[in-house]
Design a protein around this motif. Sequence first.
Motif, PDB file in Angstrom:
ATOM      1  N   PHE A 144       0.832  -1.198   0.000  1.00 14.42           N
ATOM      2  CA  PHE A 144       0.000   0.000   0.000  1.00 14.42           C
ATOM      3  C   PHE A 144       0.868   1.249   0.000  1.00 14.42           C
ATOM      4  N   THR A 145       0.307   2.340  -0.515  1.00 14.27           N
ATOM      5  CA  THR A 145       1.012   3.612  -0.560  1.00 14.27           C
ATOM      6  C   THR A 145       0.022   4.757  -0.434  1.00 14.27           C
ATOM      7  N   GLY A 146       0.520   5.887  -0.025  1.00 18.31           N
ATOM      8  CA  GLY A 146      -0.291   7.099  -0.002  1.00 18.31           C
ATOM      9  C   GLY A 146      -0.067   7.962  -1.223  1.00 18.31           C
ATOM     10  N   GLU A 147       0.834   7.518  -2.107  1.00 20.58           N
ATOM     11  CA  GLU A 147       1.140   8.281  -3.316  1.00 20.58           C
ATOM     12  C   GLU A 147       0.150   7.950  -4.434  1.00 20.58           C
ATOM     13  N   PRO A 148      -0.213   8.941  -5.268  1.00 21.51           N
ATOM     14  CA  PRO A 148      -1.129   8.667  -6.381  1.00 21.51           C
ATOM     15  C   PRO A 148      -0.452   7.848  -7.473  1.00 21.51           C
ATOM     16  N   LEU A 149      -1.253   7.134  -8.222  1.00 19.81           N
ATOM     17  CA  LEU A 149      -0.761   6.403  -9.385  1.00 19.81           C
ATOM     18  C   LEU A 149      -0.597   7.379 -10.541  1.00 19.81           C
ATOM     19  N   THR A 150       0.537   7.322 -11.227  1.00 16.69           N
ATOM     20  CA  THR A 150       0.831   8.264 -12.314  1.00 16.69           C
ATOM     21  C   THR A 150       1.351   7.504 -13.535  1.00 16.69           C
ATOM     22  N   ASP A 151       1.465   8.244 -14.642  1.00 20.30           N
ATOM     23  CA  ASP A 151       2.070   7.732 -15.874  1.00 20.30           C
ATOM     24  C   ASP A 151       1.327   6.535 -16.447  1.00 20.30           C
ATOM     25  N   PRO A 249      -0.721 -16.129  -1.015  1.00 20.97           N
ATOM     26  CA  PRO A 249      -1.405 -14.935  -1.533  1.00 20.97           C
ATOM     27  C   PRO A 249      -0.926 -14.561  -2.919  1.00 20.97           C
ATOM     28  N   PHE A 250      -1.700 -13.727  -3.602  1.00 21.54           N
ATOM     29  CA  PHE A 250      -1.296 -13.158  -4.878  1.00 21.54           C
ATOM     30  C   PHE A 250      -0.314 -12.008  -4.628  1.00 21.54           C
ATOM     31  N   THR A 251       0.652 -11.864  -5.520  1.00 24.72           N
ATOM     32  CA  THR A 251       1.517 -10.688  -5.510  1.00 24.72           C
ATOM     33  C   THR A 251       1.374  -9.989  -6.863  1.00 24.72           C
ATOM     34  N   TYR A 252       1.577  -8.675  -6.860  1.00 23.82           N
ATOM     35  CA  TYR A 252       1.387  -7.859  -8.058  1.00 23.82           C
ATOM     36  C   TYR A 252       2.624  -6.991  -8.273  1.00 23.82           C
ATOM     37  N   THR A 253       3.125  -6.987  -9.504  1.00 27.53           N
ATOM     38  CA  THR A 253       4.311  -6.194  -9.828  1.00 27.53           C
ATOM     39  C   THR A 253       4.067  -5.356 -11.077  1.00 27.53           C
ATOM     40  N   LEU A 254       4.759  -4.228 -11.141  1.00 29.33           N
ATOM     41  CA  LEU A 254       4.724  -3.363 -12.311  1.00 29.33           C
ATOM     42  C   LEU A 254       5.687  -3.881 -13.377  1.00 29.33           C
ATOM     43  N   ALA A 255       5.705  -3.218 -14.518  1.00 27.38           N
ATOM     44  CA  ALA A 255       6.538  -3.661 -15.638  1.00 27.38           C
ATOM     45  C   ALA A 255       8.017  -3.681 -15.282  1.00 27.38           C
ATOM     46  N   GLY A 257       9.221  -4.524 -12.436  1.00 23.07           N
ATOM     47  CA  GLY A 257       9.452  -5.511 -11.398  1.00 23.07           C
ATOM     48  C   GLY A 257       9.203  -5.022  -9.988  1.00 23.07           C
ATOM     49  N   SER A 258       8.923  -3.742  -9.810  1.00 25.30           N
ATOM     50  CA  SER A 258       8.636  -3.208  -8.479  1.00 25.30           C
ATOM     51  C   SER A 258       7.204  -3.554  -8.078  1.00 25.30           C
ATOM     52  N   PRO A 259       6.898  -3.539  -6.780  1.00 23.99           N
ATOM     53  CA  PRO A 259       5.540  -3.894  -6.346  1.00 23.99           C
ATOM     54  C   PRO A 259       4.498  -2.924  -6.899  1.00 23.99           C
ATOM     55  N   ALA A 260       3.370  -3.467  -7.319  1.00 21.12           N
ATOM     56  CA  ALA A 260       2.219  -2.646  -7.698  1.00 21.12           C
ATOM     57  C   ALA A 260       1.461  -2.339  -6.419  1.00 21.12           C
TER      58      ALA A 260
END
Length: 281
Positions: A144-151, A249-255, A257-260
């Motif tokens: 989790f993050t408090g930062e908005p999703l961008t790009d 559990p499921f894990t989710y990563t961005l293109a 390789g960092s966590p989504a």
Amino acid sequence: MINNIQVAMPQCGTSHADIMYEVLAEGGITRMMAIFSNLEGETPLGSIRSLRPYYLSIARSYDAIMVHAGASEGAYADLASTGWDHIDGVQGANSGNYYYRVQERINNAGYEHSLFIDMDSAAAYAKAMNCRFQHEDYQNALSFTGEPLTDGTPASQVTVHFRTNKTTSFTYDAGTKLYTGAQYGSDWVDGNDGTALTFRNLLVLGAETKTIDDYGRLAVTLTGKGEGHLIRDGQCVPITWSREKEDMPFTYTLADGSPATLAAGKTYVAVVPPESALDLE
């Protein structure tokens, strides 16, 4: 397990869920699974429907007690082989002391769409069935993050297609940062009090889906890896989901390789065949 056929609308209790899953069932319809971190009060939940193996697989990824009304042969076999904690409104011992039928639903939708259970009763039945209420060696893999999703790709209007005529759509409110759901041409609401279902995060996960019998039952592959999308803050980015085993559990990563990362708040997850369309505006 929450009914999602149109004649059985509105659902009840779903606005209290932390996570809502929607996955295809046989016949081109979808069924939903609501995940709650806590069940308290007399709030009705339902209508409750039967379990399939891939829904149990999702429940196992959260170490969750399964609440259902009957099951396919495959799901009953998986419950038996894993010894998974569950409360069954059809074959469960003394289930009639906890689950109940709503006459109005019987009259308007049919007997199979009329079974409910209250939150307090679900917790009481789980306790009576000696279900485990504390996690053991379970670690939540969500970030989790408090930062908005961008790009990402703009995603103020989102329509999820399930390879059939079934779609679920969402409209983004930049002020609240919430997506409001709609299906069957109407707002998606909780029938208990008319509360609109809103979500901070949307996940759309592609998973191999195939028909396995003449009845049209499905097998959905929920281990290994697959492609998907994370949608929040009016943006959509591609992700990869991964999961080694059924009890993980499921894990989710961005293109890269960092966590989504998700925003704190409620999440909707659609599990769709990989070829299913996703419309963004």
